[in-house]
Design a protein around this motif. Structure first.
Motif, PDB file in Angstrom:
ATOM      1  N   MET A  92       0.653  -1.175  -0.085  1.00 48.48           N
ATOM      2  CA  MET A  92      -0.059  -0.122  -0.105  1.00 48.48           C
ATOM      3  C   MET A  92       0.854   1.385   0.102  1.00 48.48           C
ATOM      4  N   GLY A  93       1.900   1.031   0.686  1.00 49.21           N
ATOM      5  CA  GLY A  93       3.053   2.472   0.652  1.00 49.21           C
ATOM      6  C   GLY A  93       3.587   2.614  -0.607  1.00 49.21           C
ATOM      7  N   LEU A  94       3.847   1.512  -1.462  1.00 48.83           N
ATOM      8  CA  LEU A  94       4.434   1.922  -2.806  1.00 48.83           C
ATOM      9  C   LEU A  94       3.367   2.207  -3.414  1.00 48.83           C
ATOM     10  N   SER A  95       1.936   1.923  -3.457  1.00 46.64           N
ATOM     11  CA  SER A  95       0.978   2.585  -4.197  1.00 46.64           C
ATOM     12  C   SER A  95       0.554   3.904  -3.984  1.00 46.64           C
ATOM     13  N   LEU A  96       0.729   4.160  -2.792  1.00 44.37           N
ATOM     14  CA  LEU A  96       0.496   5.685  -2.030  1.00 44.37           C
ATOM     15  C   LEU A  96       1.461   6.539  -2.710  1.00 44.37           C
ATOM     16  N   SER A  97       2.599   5.961  -2.980  1.00 44.92           N
ATOM     17  CA  SER A  97       3.921   6.833  -3.235  1.00 44.92           C
ATOM     18  C   SER A  97       3.529   8.021  -4.305  1.00 44.92           C
ATOM     19  N   THR A  98       2.408   7.733  -4.903  1.00 44.71           N
ATOM     20  CA  THR A  98       2.254   8.712  -6.269  1.00 44.71           C
ATOM     21  C   THR A  98       1.547  10.279  -5.634  1.00 44.71           C
ATOM     22  N   ILE A  99       1.129   9.939  -4.400  1.00 42.82           N
ATOM     23  CA  ILE A  99       0.606  11.337  -3.827  1.00 42.82           C
ATOM     24  C   ILE A  99       1.624  12.312  -3.657  1.00 42.82           C
ATOM     25  N   PHE A 100       2.887  11.693  -3.381  1.00 39.17           N
ATOM     26  CA  PHE A 100       4.017  12.550  -3.329  1.00 39.17           C
ATOM     27  C   PHE A 100       4.612  13.232  -4.503  1.00 39.17           C
ATOM     28  N   LEU A 101       4.004  12.685  -5.816  1.00 39.77           N
ATOM     29  CA  LEU A 101       4.397  13.342  -6.835  1.00 39.77           C
ATOM     30  C   LEU A 101       3.268  14.194  -7.471  1.00 39.77           C
ATOM     31  N   VAL A 102       2.145  14.158  -6.872  1.00 42.18           N
ATOM     32  CA  VAL A 102       1.320  15.101  -7.222  1.00 42.18           C
ATOM     33  C   VAL A 102       0.678  16.200  -6.314  1.00 42.18           C
ATOM     34  N   PHE A 103       1.011  15.949  -5.038  1.00 41.71           N
ATOM     35  CA  PHE A 103       0.642  17.069  -3.976  1.00 41.71           C
ATOM     36  C   PHE A 103       1.760  17.421  -3.213  1.00 41.71           C
ATOM     37  N   GLY A 113       3.916  18.214   0.034  1.00 42.54           N
ATOM     38  CA  GLY A 113       4.288  17.616   1.358  1.00 42.54           C
ATOM     39  C   GLY A 113       3.535  18.544   2.560  1.00 42.54           C
ATOM     40  N   ALA A 114       3.455  19.691   2.517  1.00 44.96           N
ATOM     41  CA  ALA A 114       2.665  20.350   3.496  1.00 44.96           C
ATOM     42  C   ALA A 114       1.171  20.039   3.517  1.00 44.96           C
ATOM     43  N   SER A 115       0.661  19.711   2.228  1.00 47.28           N
ATOM     44  CA  SER A 115      -0.713  19.505   2.155  1.00 47.28           C
ATOM     45  C   SER A 115      -1.046  18.253   2.436  1.00 47.28           C
ATOM     46  N   ILE A 116      -0.074  17.150   2.370  1.00 45.20           N
ATOM     47  CA  ILE A 116      -0.295  15.939   2.516  1.00 45.20           C
ATOM     48  C   ILE A 116      -0.297  15.851   4.177  1.00 45.20           C
ATOM     49  N   ALA A 117       0.864  16.403   4.778  1.00 46.17           N
ATOM     50  CA  ALA A 117       0.671  16.307   6.241  1.00 46.17           C
ATOM     51  C   ALA A 117      -0.447  17.015   7.004  1.00 46.17           C
ATOM     52  N   THR A 118      -1.045  18.022   6.326  1.00 45.08           N
ATOM     53  CA  THR A 118      -2.169  18.658   7.046  1.00 45.08           C
ATOM     54  C   THR A 118      -3.612  18.059   6.933  1.00 45.08           C
ATOM     55  N   THR A 119      -3.408  17.187   5.695  1.00 48.70           N
ATOM     56  CA  THR A 119      -4.563  16.395   5.555  1.00 48.70           C
ATOM     57  C   THR A 119      -4.434  15.202   6.217  1.00 48.70           C
ATOM     58  N   PHE A 120      -3.259  14.614   6.536  1.00 45.84           N
ATOM     59  CA  PHE A 120      -3.051  13.515   7.340  1.00 45.84           C
ATOM     60  C   PHE A 120      -3.480  13.678   8.750  1.00 45.84           C
ATOM     61  N   PHE A 121      -2.986  14.915   9.375  1.00 47.12           N
ATOM     62  CA  PHE A 121      -3.384  15.182  10.608  1.00 47.12           C
ATOM     63  C   PHE A 121      -5.046  15.497  10.842  1.00 47.12           C
ATOM     64  N   ALA A 122      -5.484  16.052   9.876  1.00 47.33           N
ATOM     65  CA  ALA A 122      -6.918  16.114   9.779  1.00 47.33           C
ATOM     66  C   ALA A 122      -7.804  14.908   9.776  1.00 47.33           C
ATOM     67  N   THR A 123      -7.206  13.960   8.825  1.00 48.66           N
ATOM     68  CA  THR A 123      -7.840  12.535   8.904  1.00 48.66           C
ATOM     69  C   THR A 123      -7.655  11.769  10.324  1.00 48.66           C
ATOM     70  N   ALA A 124      -6.611  11.899  10.794  1.00 49.66           N
ATOM     71  CA  ALA A 124      -6.071  11.351  12.026  1.00 49.66           C
ATOM     72  C   ALA A 124      -7.030  11.866  13.313  1.00 49.66           C
ATOM     73  N   GLY A 125      -7.435  13.337  13.160  1.00 54.76           N
ATOM     74  CA  GLY A 125      -8.295  13.784  14.357  1.00 54.76           C
ATOM     75  C   GLY A 125      -9.746  13.414  14.135  1.00 54.76           C
ATOM     76  N   ALA A 126     -10.076  13.078  12.848  1.00 55.00           N
ATOM     77  CA  ALA A 126     -11.575  12.884  12.506  1.00 55.00           C
ATOM     78  C   ALA A 126     -11.848  11.442  12.686  1.00 55.00           C
ATOM     79  N   PHE A 127     -10.527  10.467  12.479  1.00 52.13           N
ATOM     80  CA  PHE A 127     -10.974   9.309  12.575  1.00 52.13           C
ATOM     81  C   PHE A 127     -10.842   8.850  14.222  1.00 52.13           C
ATOM     82  N   ALA A 128     -10.027   9.515  14.912  1.00 48.02           N
ATOM     83  CA  ALA A 128     -10.060   9.341  16.426  1.00 48.02           C
ATOM     84  C   ALA A 128     -11.421   9.675  16.890  1.00 48.02           C
ATOM     85  N   GLY A 129     -12.023  10.727  16.355  1.00 45.38           N
ATOM     86  CA  GLY A 129     -13.374  11.347  17.094  1.00 45.38           C
ATOM     87  C   GLY A 129     -14.538  10.167  16.704  1.00 45.38           C
TER      88      GLY A 129
END
Length: 248
Positions: free
Chosen positions: A112-123, A125-141
């Motif tokens: 899955m990590g290999l498959s997800l590597s394409t997001i680093f070619l498109v988006f 790094g800052a927006s990936i990190a921001t979205t990741f933490f937003a997802t983590a917060g929503a998931f936890a809640g």
């Protein structure tokens, strides 16, 4: 059962009626402790899997190999490999040893990590990190809601599953239409569907503990539960990123 025929159910000594309150309380405490260990194991596996996938994706993208490989037919193998692992684990769990299932889970996370590597070619790094933490917060809640609510979420889970099928059909159609409006609608609905599935799956895994505790399947249930929550998290993250992420 109430001791309606015993006027002094709490007395001790000769002739006293036995009380099951202490035994029942002890059993309840033991069950709650086992449930916490069960769910904590699931969350640990799931979080470790997400972390492993993220590290693999970042290293594969930064090495330059992702850009090279994704330009070849090999990209289809990388994109479809995670699906193969999911099918193998879901349909073959009963025939596998717990250790085999664990190896497949970690292998799935790498694929899955290999498959997800394409997001680093498109988006960025800052927006990936921001979205990741937003997802983590929503998931936890959402997972907390699923764990603590007394409401039965089975009906919502079935509705969300049907919605997921609709999303997949819409995504296939949009491959040919290439409609940005439809893509936005798919992304928004995808976030909502996997948000609902996160709460539903958490409740389902919590209730599942009563049936698997003390059985040979208990260890397998932890791995399969981690896989379920991993998929909820990653899909919610990808749908969020599709309309929140800033492109390179």
């Amino acid at each position: 059962m109430a001791n309606w025929n015993d006027p002094q159910p709490t007395r001790t000594g000769f002739g006293a009626s036995p009380s099951l309150n202490g035994d029942a309380l002890g059993a309840a405490v033991k069950f709650d402790a086992g449930l916490r260990r069960h769910m904590l194991s699931i969350y640990n596996y799931m979080a470790s899997g997400v972390l492993l996938s993220g590290i693999v994706a970042m290293l594969f993208a930064n090495s330059g190999m992702a850009a090279s490989v994704m330009a070849t037919p090999l990209r289809w193998l990388i994109m479809l490999a995670p699906l193969g692992f999911v099918f193998a684990m879901s349909f073959g769990a009963n025939r596998m040893q717990t250790g085999t299932l664990q190896v497949l889970f970690w292998s799935f996370c790498v694929a899955m990590g290999l498959s997800l590597s394409t997001i680093f070619l498109v988006f960025t790094g800052a927006s990936i990190a921001t979205t990741f933490f937003a997802t983590a917060g929503a998931f936890a809640g959402l997972s907390l809601v699923g764990y603590t609510t007394k409401k039965n979420l089975t009906g919502m889970g079935q509705f969300m599953t049907m919605g997921l099928i609709g999303i997949v059909i819409a995504m296939v159609i949009n491959i040919f239409l290439q409609s940005s409006g439809l893509q936005l609608a798919i992304s928004i609905l995808g976030v909502l569907i996997f948000a609902g599935l996160t709460a539903y799956d958490t409740q389902r895994l919590k209730e599942e503990h009563a049936y698997v505790q003390g059985t040979e399947f208990a260890g397998k249930a932890v791995v399969l539960g981690a896989l379920t929550l991993y998929l909820d998290f990653i899909n919610m993250f990808q749908f969020l990123l599709s309309f929140l992420g800033n492109r390179e």
